[in-house]
Design a protein around this motif. Structure first.
Motif, PDB file in Angstrom:
ATOM      1  N   ARG A 108      22.726  37.846  57.947  1.00  0.00           N
ATOM      2  CA  ARG A 108      21.752  38.740  56.643  1.00  0.00           C
ATOM      3  C   ARG A 108      22.011  38.362  55.189  1.00  0.00           C
ATOM      4  NH1 ARG A 108      24.734  44.429  58.395  1.00  0.00           N
ATOM      5  NH2 ARG A 108      26.701  43.692  58.099  1.00  0.00           N
ATOM      6  N   MET A 109      23.250  38.425  54.848  1.00  0.00           N
ATOM      7  CA  MET A 109      23.588  38.091  53.327  1.00  0.00           C
ATOM      8  C   MET A 109      23.295  36.326  53.155  1.00  0.00           C
ATOM      9  SD  MET A 109      26.954  40.366  52.494  1.00  0.00           S
ATOM     10  CE  MET A 109      27.389  39.385  50.893  1.00  0.00           C
ATOM     11  N   PRO A 110      23.491  35.601  53.723  1.00  0.00           N
ATOM     12  CA  PRO A 110      23.230  34.200  53.494  1.00  0.00           C
ATOM     13  C   PRO A 110      21.681  34.298  53.210  1.00  0.00           C
ATOM     14  CG  PRO A 110      25.060  34.193  54.928  1.00  0.00           C
ATOM     15  CD  PRO A 110      24.647  35.591  55.015  1.00  0.00           C
TER      16      PRO A 110
ATOM     17  N   ALA B 178      17.674  45.326  55.613  1.00  0.00           N
ATOM     18  CA  ALA B 178      17.542  46.764  56.066  1.00  0.00           C
ATOM     19  C   ALA B 178      18.197  46.714  57.798  1.00  0.00           C
ATOM     20  CB  ALA B 178      16.255  47.384  56.066  1.00  0.00           C
ATOM     21  N   ALA B 179      19.537  46.426  57.367  1.00  0.00           N
ATOM     22  CA  ALA B 179      20.280  46.247  58.859  1.00  0.00           C
ATOM     23  C   ALA B 179      21.572  46.547  58.868  1.00  0.00           C
ATOM     24  CB  ALA B 179      20.138  44.585  58.849  1.00  0.00           C
ATOM     25  N   THR B 180      21.816  48.123  58.866  1.00  0.00           N
ATOM     26  CA  THR B 180      23.008  48.757  59.104  1.00  0.00           C
ATOM     27  C   THR B 180      24.026  48.136  58.210  1.00  0.00           C
ATOM     28  OG1 THR B 180      23.587  47.411  61.254  1.00  0.00           O
ATOM     29  CG2 THR B 180      22.309  49.407  61.442  1.00  0.00           C
ATOM     30  N   MET B 181      23.824  47.919  57.136  1.00  0.00           N
ATOM     31  CA  MET B 181      24.929  47.119  56.267  1.00  0.00           C
ATOM     32  C   MET B 181      25.736  48.122  55.199  1.00  0.00           C
ATOM     33  SD  MET B 181      24.662  43.547  54.036  1.00  0.00           S
ATOM     34  CE  MET B 181      23.551  44.101  52.762  1.00  0.00           C
ATOM     35  N   THR B 182      26.885  48.050  55.595  1.00  0.00           N
ATOM     36  CA  THR B 182      27.775  49.035  54.954  1.00  0.00           C
ATOM     37  C   THR B 182      27.999  48.573  53.430  1.00  0.00           C
ATOM     38  OG1 THR B 182      28.987  49.609  56.776  1.00  0.00           O
ATOM     39  CG2 THR B 182      30.140  49.906  54.734  1.00  0.00           C
ATOM     40  N   LYS B 183      27.894  49.340  52.640  1.00  0.00           N
ATOM     41  CA  LYS B 183      28.406  48.868  51.029  1.00  0.00           C
ATOM     42  C   LYS B 183      29.759  48.958  50.831  1.00  0.00           C
ATOM     43  CE  LYS B 183      25.781  51.655  48.371  1.00  0.00           C
ATOM     44  NZ  LYS B 183      25.338  52.746  47.731  1.00  0.00           N
ATOM     45  N   ASN B 184      30.332  47.774  50.137  1.00  0.00           N
ATOM     46  CA  ASN B 184      31.641  47.842  50.027  1.00  0.00           C
ATOM     47  C   ASN B 184      31.901  46.912  48.586  1.00  0.00           C
ATOM     48  OD1 ASN B 184      31.807  45.085  50.646  1.00  0.00           O
ATOM     49  ND2 ASN B 184      32.456  45.737  52.949  1.00  0.00           N
ATOM     50  N   PRO B 185      32.876  46.897  47.956  1.00  0.00           N
ATOM     51  CA  PRO B 185      33.232  46.039  46.743  1.00  0.00           C
ATOM     52  C   PRO B 185      33.200  44.765  46.723  1.00  0.00           C
ATOM     53  CG  PRO B 185      34.925  47.842  46.944  1.00  0.00           C
ATOM     54  CD  PRO B 185      34.108  47.869  48.300  1.00  0.00           C
ATOM     55  N   GLU B 186      33.513  44.074  48.133  1.00  0.00           N
ATOM     56  CA  GLU B 186      33.376  42.747  48.466  1.00  0.00           C
ATOM     57  C   GLU B 186      32.018  42.051  48.595  1.00  0.00           C
ATOM     58  OE1 GLU B 186      35.371  44.944  50.124  1.00  0.00           O
ATOM     59  OE2 GLU B 186      37.399  44.294  49.146  1.00  0.00           O
ATOM     60  N   ARG B 187      31.201  42.990  49.158  1.00  0.00           N
ATOM     61  CA  ARG B 187      29.777  42.399  49.162  1.00  0.00           C
ATOM     62  C   ARG B 187      29.081  42.645  47.852  1.00  0.00           C
ATOM     63  NH1 ARG B 187      28.772  45.310  55.177  1.00  0.00           N
ATOM     64  NH2 ARG B 187      29.497  43.392  56.533  1.00  0.00           N
ATOM     65  N   ALA B 188      29.371  43.805  47.253  1.00  0.00           N
ATOM     66  CA  ALA B 188      28.702  44.075  45.983  1.00  0.00           C
ATOM     67  C   ALA B 188      29.068  42.996  44.886  1.00  0.00           C
ATOM     68  CB  ALA B 188      29.265  45.537  45.432  1.00  0.00           C
ATOM     69  N   LYS B 189      29.909  42.105  45.003  1.00  0.00           N
ATOM     70  CA  LYS B 189      30.205  40.891  44.250  1.00  0.00           C
ATOM     71  C   LYS B 189      29.190  39.914  44.336  1.00  0.00           C
ATOM     72  CE  LYS B 189      35.062  41.799  43.948  1.00  0.00           C
ATOM     73  NZ  LYS B 189      36.684  41.032  44.389  1.00  0.00           N
TER      74      LYS B 189
ATOM     75  N   GLY C 165      36.188  44.489  71.173  1.00  0.00           N
ATOM     76  CA  GLY C 165      35.039  43.791  70.714  1.00  0.00           C
ATOM     77  C   GLY C 165      34.269  44.249  69.687  1.00  0.00           C
ATOM     78  N   THR C 166      33.662  43.316  68.712  1.00  0.00           N
ATOM     79  CA  THR C 166      32.665  43.793  67.657  1.00  0.00           C
ATOM     80  C   THR C 166      31.772  42.670  67.228  1.00  0.00           C
ATOM     81  OG1 THR C 166      32.848  44.815  65.585  1.00  0.00           O
ATOM     82  CG2 THR C 166      34.573  43.289  65.845  1.00  0.00           C
ATOM     83  N   ALA C 167      31.010  43.039  66.005  1.00  0.00           N
ATOM     84  CA  ALA C 167      30.160  41.662  65.581  1.00  0.00           C
ATOM     85  C   ALA C 167      30.850  40.826  64.522  1.00  0.00           C
ATOM     86  CB  ALA C 167      28.959  42.387  65.254  1.00  0.00           C
ATOM     87  N   LYS C 168      30.552  39.773  64.571  1.00  0.00           N
ATOM     88  CA  LYS C 168      30.864  38.610  63.502  1.00  0.00           C
ATOM     89  C   LYS C 168      30.251  39.047  62.350  1.00  0.00           C
ATOM     90  CE  LYS C 168      30.736  34.749  66.911  1.00  0.00           C
ATOM     91  NZ  LYS C 168      29.903  33.436  67.188  1.00  0.00           N
ATOM     92  N   GLY C 169      30.982  38.863  61.249  1.00  0.00           N
ATOM     93  CA  GLY C 169      30.612  39.273  59.844  1.00  0.00           C
ATOM     94  C   GLY C 169      30.489  40.697  59.629  1.00  0.00           C
TER      95      GLY C 169
END
Length: 271
Positions: free
Chosen positions: A87-89, A100-111, A145-149
């Motif tokens: 999604r980010m790329p 619009a894809a269940t994306m959590t806001k965090n400082p790393e992504r906000a950069k 188990g979880t999802a990549k990225g």
């Protein structure tokens, strides 16, 4: 000659950089001009985004939120399936206008990208076989188990260092691994887990224990320097809150009586 060539190359780099910045800054005008808002959404993750069996169209909570934004803009929506890893790329490469894809806001992504106000709040938990987990200690040394990225991938590694984290393309694949006995648990946000479990034919065998490892505020993702577009989206979200549209969309997908109301309580967080 070499100096001239270096100057030309530098000029091309600067022009390219400026072009990208202009592209990011003009998304609001560009969307209005082309008459379509291209949104990256999940297509296998009820109730946020999944393919409806009857219509064969992608529907869900995230889809309705982004459709409301497009309506305010006076344009149509084009939905493009994305994964947690892509999604980010996809956004930064200009293939989509908004995530619009269940994306959590965090400082790393906000950069790297810009976020809207928080439009959904949940927390990371687990799906396990019924009665098998009562605390994090029960998952020590186990396969999860979880999802990549995803932030879920990062959070569980920190919360249970001895666990082996197996990352799949999406959460339904991780849940299939749980059903097959390949992992002891699946972890992500509680709202997503509840949606997966609700659709499972053998859901009576599984549960979501009251074991939470993080808070997860969702935001709509846009290009970082897209100031006008981010401001427009935030204004629209707050107007939806005030008009009651936000509540109607929420209750459509989560019902009028749900535990998620305690966390979500219909408030878009202006942060």
């Amino acid at each position: 000659m070499m100096k001239r060539l270096a100057a030309v190359v530098l000029g091309l780099v600067l022009a390219c950089t400026a072009g990208k910045a202009a592209f990011a800054a003009d998304t609001l005008a560009d969307v209005k001009k082309k008459g379509v808002l291209v949104a990256g959404v999940k297509d296998s993750l009820p109730p946020f985004g999944y393919v409806d069996e009857k219509s064969r169209e992608i529907v869900g909570y995230d889809v309705d939120i982004v459709k409301a934004i497009a309506k305010k803009l006076g344009v149509r929506v084009e939905l493009k399936p994305v994964t947690s890893a892509s999604r980010m790329p996809q956004l930064m490469e200009g293939n989509i206008d908004i995530i619009a894809a269940t994306m959590t806001k965090n400082p790393e992504r906000a950069k790297q990208i810009g976020f809207s106000h928080t439009y959904f709040a949940t927390g990371q938990k687990f799906i396990t076989k019924k009665g098998s987990v009562r605390s994090l200690k029960d998952l020590a040394g186990k396969k999860i188990g979880t999802a990549k990225g995803s932030t879920s991938e990062q959070n569980v590694k920190k919360a249970i260092p001895t666990a082996t984290v197996l990352s799949f393309d999406d959460y339904p694949q991780a849940f299939l691994a749980l059903q097959q006995g390949k992992v002891a648990a699946v972890t992500t946000d509680e709202a997503i887990l509840a949606g997966i479990l609700a659709k499972a034919p053998n859901k009576a065998k599984f549960e979501i224990p009251n074991v939470q490892i993080s808070d997860e505020p969702y935001g709509l993702g846009m290009r970082k320097d897209d100031v006008k577009f981010i401001a427009f989206v935030n204004k629209t979200l707050l107007e939806m809150e005030k008009s009651g549209e936000a509540r109607r969309i929420f209750e459509k997908w989560f019902g009028p009586s749900t535990a998620f109301h305690l966390k979500r309580n219909f408030k878009f967080k202006a942060d």
